[in-house]
Design a protein around this motif. Sequence first.
Motif, mmCIF file in Angstrom:
data_model
loop_
_atom_site.group_PDB
_atom_site.id
_atom_site.type_symbol
_atom_site.label_atom_id
_atom_site.label_comp_id
_atom_site.label_asym_id
_atom_site.label_seq_id
_atom_site.Cartn_x
_atom_site.Cartn_y
_atom_site.Cartn_z
ATOM 1 N N LYS A 167 -53.348 0.529 43.545
ATOM 2 C CA LYS A 167 -52.699 0.165 44.805
ATOM 3 C C LYS A 167 -53.561 0.593 45.989
ATOM 4 O O LYS A 167 -53.730 -0.155 46.949
ATOM 5 N N SER A 168 -54.129 1.789 45.906
ATOM 6 C CA SER A 168 -55.000 2.271 46.972
ATOM 7 C C SER A 168 -56.246 1.408 47.106
ATOM 8 O O SER A 168 -56.696 1.120 48.222
ATOM 9 N N MET A 169 -56.806 0.984 45.975
ATOM 10 C CA MET A 169 -57.988 0.130 46.018
ATOM 11 C C MET A 169 -57.670 -1.228 46.639
ATOM 12 O O MET A 169 -58.480 -1.775 47.385
ATOM 13 N N ARG A 170 -56.490 -1.781 46.336
ATOM 14 C CA ARG A 170 -56.102 -3.056 46.946
ATOM 15 C C ARG A 170 -55.953 -2.919 48.454
ATOM 16 O O ARG A 170 -56.371 -3.793 49.222
ATOM 17 N N ILE A 171 -55.353 -1.816 48.908
ATOM 18 C CA ILE A 171 -55.186 -1.587 50.341
ATOM 19 C C ILE A 171 -56.545 -1.441 51.012
ATOM 20 O O ILE A 171 -56.800 -2.026 52.068
ATOM 21 N N LEU A 172 -57.431 -0.665 50.399
ATOM 22 C CA LEU A 172 -58.769 -0.469 50.954
ATOM 23 C C LEU A 172 -59.517 -1.793 51.042
ATOM 24 O O LEU A 172 -60.155 -2.089 52.057
ATOM 25 N N LYS A 173 -59.401 -2.610 50.009
ATOM 26 C CA LYS A 173 -60.094 -3.898 49.994
ATOM 27 C C LYS A 173 -59.555 -4.826 51.084
ATOM 28 O O LYS A 173 -60.324 -5.477 51.793
ATOM 29 N N SER A 174 -58.235 -4.854 51.252
ATOM 30 C CA SER A 174 -57.665 -5.730 52.276
ATOM 31 C C SER A 174 -58.016 -5.247 53.680
ATOM 32 O O SER A 174 -58.271 -6.051 54.574
ATOM 33 N N MET A 233 -61.323 -5.869 58.603
ATOM 34 C CA MET A 233 -62.325 -5.377 59.546
ATOM 35 C C MET A 233 -63.503 -6.336 59.643
ATOM 36 O O MET A 233 -64.037 -6.559 60.731
ATOM 37 N N LYS A 234 -63.925 -6.914 58.513
ATOM 38 C CA LYS A 234 -65.017 -7.876 58.539
ATOM 39 C C LYS A 234 -64.621 -9.117 59.322
ATOM 40 O O LYS A 234 -65.417 -9.661 60.087
ATOM 41 N N GLU A 235 -63.378 -9.579 59.135
ATOM 42 C CA GLU A 235 -62.915 -10.763 59.855
ATOM 43 C C GLU A 235 -62.819 -10.483 61.346
ATOM 44 O O GLU A 235 -63.138 -11.342 62.164
#
Length: 77
Positions: A36-43, A48-50
């Motif tokens: 769950k933490s990895m999904r949040i970090l990825k999103s 931020m990139k967008e």
Amino acid sequence: MLRNGLEPWHLLVVAVVVVLVFGSKKLPDTARALGKSMRILKSEAKAMKEDGAAGGTVSEAQTPVTTAPADPPATAY
């Protein structure tokens, strides 16, 4: 020096240590929380990139809202 740093038996030793430290009952919950933490970090990284690709301007929703301090209540003597 670290010519064969990660051999299969190294990973097996790490897995045994993890099971001993966390216990087999907590591992599924720990893995779920990590996922769950990895999904949040990825999103968040994607957002931020967008935002950076949008031109680097700060939108109205991102600007901090400052309010003046409220006047203290007037007391009559």
